[in-house]
Design a protein around this motif. Structure first.
Motif, PDB file in Angstrom:
ATOM      1  N   TYR A  75      -6.748   3.090  -1.509  1.00 61.28           N
ATOM      2  CA  TYR A  75      -5.803   2.016  -1.807  1.00 61.28           C
ATOM      3  C   TYR A  75      -6.453   0.886  -2.605  1.00 61.28           C
ATOM      4  O   TYR A  75      -5.929  -0.238  -2.625  1.00 61.28           O
ATOM      5  CB  TYR A  75      -5.216   1.460  -0.508  1.00 61.28           C
ATOM      6  N   TRP A 133       0.822  -1.216   0.000  1.00 54.49           N
ATOM      7  CA  TRP A 133       0.000   0.000   0.000  1.00 54.49           C
ATOM      8  C   TRP A 133       0.858   1.270   0.000  1.00 54.49           C
ATOM      9  O   TRP A 133       0.337   2.372  -0.126  1.00 54.49           O
ATOM     10  CB  TRP A 133      -0.940  -0.033   1.208  1.00 54.49           C
ATOM     11  N   TYR A 190      -5.854  -3.416   3.445  1.00 58.12           N
ATOM     12  CA  TYR A 190      -5.630  -2.375   4.445  1.00 58.12           C
ATOM     13  C   TYR A 190      -6.409  -1.149   4.004  1.00 58.12           C
ATOM     14  O   TYR A 190      -6.392  -0.778   2.823  1.00 58.12           O
ATOM     15  CB  TYR A 190      -4.145  -2.007   4.575  1.00 58.12           C
ATOM     16  N   HIS A 191      -7.105  -0.506   4.945  1.00 53.89           N
ATOM     17  CA  HIS A 191      -7.876   0.698   4.629  1.00 53.89           C
ATOM     18  C   HIS A 191      -7.539   1.808   5.607  1.00 53.89           C
ATOM     19  O   HIS A 191      -7.514   1.588   6.818  1.00 53.89           O
ATOM     20  CB  HIS A 191      -9.389   0.427   4.718  1.00 53.89           C
ATOM     21  N   THR A 248       2.320   2.831   2.380  1.00 58.23           N
ATOM     22  CA  THR A 248       1.997   3.776   3.448  1.00 58.23           C
ATOM     23  C   THR A 248       2.622   3.357   4.761  1.00 58.23           C
ATOM     24  O   THR A 248       2.737   2.163   5.061  1.00 58.23           O
ATOM     25  CB  THR A 248       0.470   3.890   3.636  1.00 58.23           C
ATOM     26  N   PHE A 255      -4.474  -1.463  -4.728  1.00 58.79           N
ATOM     27  CA  PHE A 255      -3.454  -2.286  -4.080  1.00 58.79           C
ATOM     28  C   PHE A 255      -4.045  -3.363  -3.169  1.00 58.79           C
ATOM     29  O   PHE A 255      -3.302  -4.082  -2.505  1.00 58.79           O
ATOM     30  CB  PHE A 255      -2.498  -1.391  -3.288  1.00 58.79           C
ATOM     31  N   GLN A 256      -5.377  -3.458  -3.143  1.00 52.50           N
ATOM     32  CA  GLN A 256      -6.012  -4.557  -2.412  1.00 52.50           C
ATOM     33  C   GLN A 256      -5.916  -5.824  -3.261  1.00 52.50           C
ATOM     34  O   GLN A 256      -5.762  -5.762  -4.482  1.00 52.50           O
ATOM     35  CB  GLN A 256      -7.473  -4.223  -2.097  1.00 52.50           C
ATOM     36  N   ASP A 294     -12.134   4.002  -1.272  1.00 51.99           N
ATOM     37  CA  ASP A 294     -10.889   3.381  -0.845  1.00 51.99           C
ATOM     38  C   ASP A 294      -9.715   3.901  -1.681  1.00 51.99           C
ATOM     39  O   ASP A 294      -9.573   3.570  -2.852  1.00 51.99           O
ATOM     40  CB  ASP A 294     -11.001   1.856  -0.989  1.00 51.99           C
TER      41      ASP A 294
END
Length: 568
Positions: free
Chosen positions: A523, A465, A533-534, A467, A526-527, A521
């Motif tokens: 991201y 992600w 991840y959110h 992040t 990238f899921q 979302d």
């Protein structure tokens, strides 16, 4: 990314949704735009998560300081900082979240909450009538909810104490004991650890009385700033769950408690370490802690086994299922601060160490929530330091076996990800990085240094992600902005330094109750079917900060800052 010390392991990950891999890469200086390093040190991997092609780009050979970008196939990376002060102040930064989690007087809000706690449940074994009041105001809220668990609080307290013991030089003194601005002659991390110890004393007020939790999941009625809660049917008091060593049920859910050891042993370890560290600060307090350590240890032996948390409205509890690791640490902690070691304590610690050589989650792809807690065997580290050479090597081998189990899963993907995506996966990641560091420090074996760094880097952005998983750290990077937190959601208060839960397996996420994303979302690209991840307050499974995970991270960051400084 936080950055890299000049002599440290430095690896970036290339990830593409197209069938493209770089043949070389270069470092570009931010200020001048000049290429200062070129390399073909690339290790290629296949698909991972949402990506088709991945690779590891190793630039450990670059020893210059400054700010740089990596360029590969014409694509620039996020900013990379190299220097021996890249971790400076990071541990103290995360202490902000611990102070913000304080119950009783909260220095961030400059207000008090939960001052009427609490009333006893299940106290019959100690001759205590239900609803009897005990003063247990204080401690830390568990996460973005306001219930409080002894097991997580004792573990967090131990990590803070250990951070001060092992790396006192990295912590500053900018706060008073109550958390407000002003120096008091003690490192802020020691003040924070004392806040935890003071509450543990209240939760173990007499030798035959110990409480496992304060409040329960009726807490989760709605997001709110932590004023006094009145949803428990007894005014502003909240329930105190006595440790009985037997299953407890409030509502329709029954936990699997079968002993008194897991929580009580954590108390004893924290008290013993606290007694040593406060001996030159407040001798009377240190003496009280030493006495509490003894009574807590005896309480742990009442009924060997595990104490789980209790739930009323939902099936989610801290389903701790192991306890001998806690007893190992509590046994060896009896020797803290002693010139002549108690050999019986060491023998007992070894007995427990042999019963759980490897922390069980390391051998598995999944586990229940907090099933094997804490997520690292702290006792092995302390026992190794007190052991003769042969016994020390035996304990070190247990750490190595656990690391090898994770490495067997990690070695086949570019992120070196071998930690399972269970609830609070970031907490496991922190603990695993600490275990790698301890194994390296104990043995001098650098075999897992790149794996260790990969787990650290994962927390700060080297993940699918892209992040950081720590609110506000680094301040120039992508970090959580919309965590599952009343402070941010209701008041836009920053929760500086809070470590969020982290990604979970997609199949776990889809099976959880009451999750609805509030915003699109960011991201979404990238899921994957592997993990999600959110950064969305509606997702309590991946984006809720935790107090105990943050305390463990404070230890890890302190270790990294200390190690980054050149030896004098």
């Amino acid at each position: 990314m936080l950055g890299y010390p000049t002599s440290g392991t430095k690896v970036a990950v290339w990830a593409s949704k197209e069938n493209i891999l770089p043949s070389s890469f270069e470092l570009v200086e931010k200020l001048s735009g000049k290429t200062v390093y070129t390399s073909t040190d690339i290790k290629f991997f296949g698909a991972y998560g949402p990506f088709t092609k991945t690779a590891r780009l190793n630039f450990s050979g670059f020893k210059e300081t400054g700010e740089f970008f990596i360029r590969a196939n014409g694509i620039l990376s996020p900013l990379i900082i190299i220097g021996n002060d890249v971790y400076k102040g990071a541990a103290d930064f995360c202490l902000r979240y611990m102070r913000q989690q304080r119950s009783g007087f909260n220095p961030y809000l400059k207000d008090s909450c939960h001052t009427h706690d609490g009333y006893v449940l299940y106290g019959e074994k100690a001759g205590i009538k239900d609803s009897t009041h005990f003063n247990t105001s204080g401690g830390w809220h568990d996460a973005s909810d306001y219930l409080q668990y002894s097991t997580t609080s004792a573990n967090a307290t131990y990590h803070l104490l250990m951070a001060y013991r092992d790396f006192p030089q990295v912590f500053g003194d900018e706060k008073q004991a109550n958390g407000l601005d002003g120096k008091n002659g003690n490192a802020d991390v020691l003040d924070e650890a004392k806040w935890g110890l003071d509450w543990l004393i209240k939760m173990h007020p007499k030798k035959n009385i110990m409480f496992n939790q304060l409040a329960d999941d009726r807490d989760h009625i709605a997001m709110r700033i932590p004023k006094e809660d009145n949803q428990y049917g007894k005014g502003f008091e909240r329930p105190l769950y006595f440790i009985t060593g037997e299953p407890q049920q409030r509502g329709k859910f029954l936990n699997a408690t079968n002993g008194t050891s897991s929580t009580a042993a954590k108390f004893s370890s924290a008290f013993n370490l606290g007694a040593v560290l406060f001996n030159n600060v407040d001798r009377a307090y240190a003496k009280q802690l030493a006495q509490k350590a003894k009574t807590a240890y005896h309480f742990a032996l009442i009924k060997p086994g595990v104490t789980q948390t209790a739930s009323v409205k939902s099936p989610y509890i801290y389903a701790e299922d192991n306890w001998v690791d806690d007893m190992e640490l509590a046994s060896v902690a009896q020797n803290f601060g002693k010139n002549k070691l108690n050999q019986k304590a060491i023998v007992n610690a070894f007995k427990y160490a042999e019963m759980e050589k490897i922390t069980p989650w390391m051998q598995k792809d999944t586990a229940a929530h907090y099933q094997y807690y804490p997520f690292i065997n702290l006792g092995h580290y302390e026992l190794a330091k007190q052991s003769t050479k042969i016994d020390k090597q035996k304990i070190e081998s247990y750490y190595k076996q656990g690391i090898e189990q994770v490495w067997s899963r990690a070695k086949d993907n570019a992120f070196y990800r071998g930690v399972p995506f269970i609830w609070c996966s970031n907490n496991l990641t922190v603990s695993f990085a600490i275990q790698c560091a301890w194994y390296r420090d104990l043995t001098g074996d650098e075999s897992f240094s790149e794996l260790e760094q990969a787990n650290f880097d994962w927390l700060f952005g080297c993940n699918p992600w892209g992040t950081s998983m720590v609110y506000g750290l680094p301040d120039w990077g992508d970090t959580p902005k919309d965590p599952h937190s009343a402070f941010t959601h209701l008041k836009n208060y920053p929760i500086d330094g809070g470590l969020v839960d982290g990604p979970v397996y997609t199949n776990i996420y889809k099976g959880l109750i009451g999750i609805t994303l509030a915003n699109p979302d960011e991201y979404a690209l990238f899921q994957s079917d592997l993990a999600v991840y959110h950064d969305d307050y509606g997702d309590y499974s991946t984006n809720e900060p935790t107090m105990d995970g943050t305390a463990s991270l404070i230890y890890l960051l302190a270790a990294k800052e200390a190690a980054a400084q050149p030896k004098k």
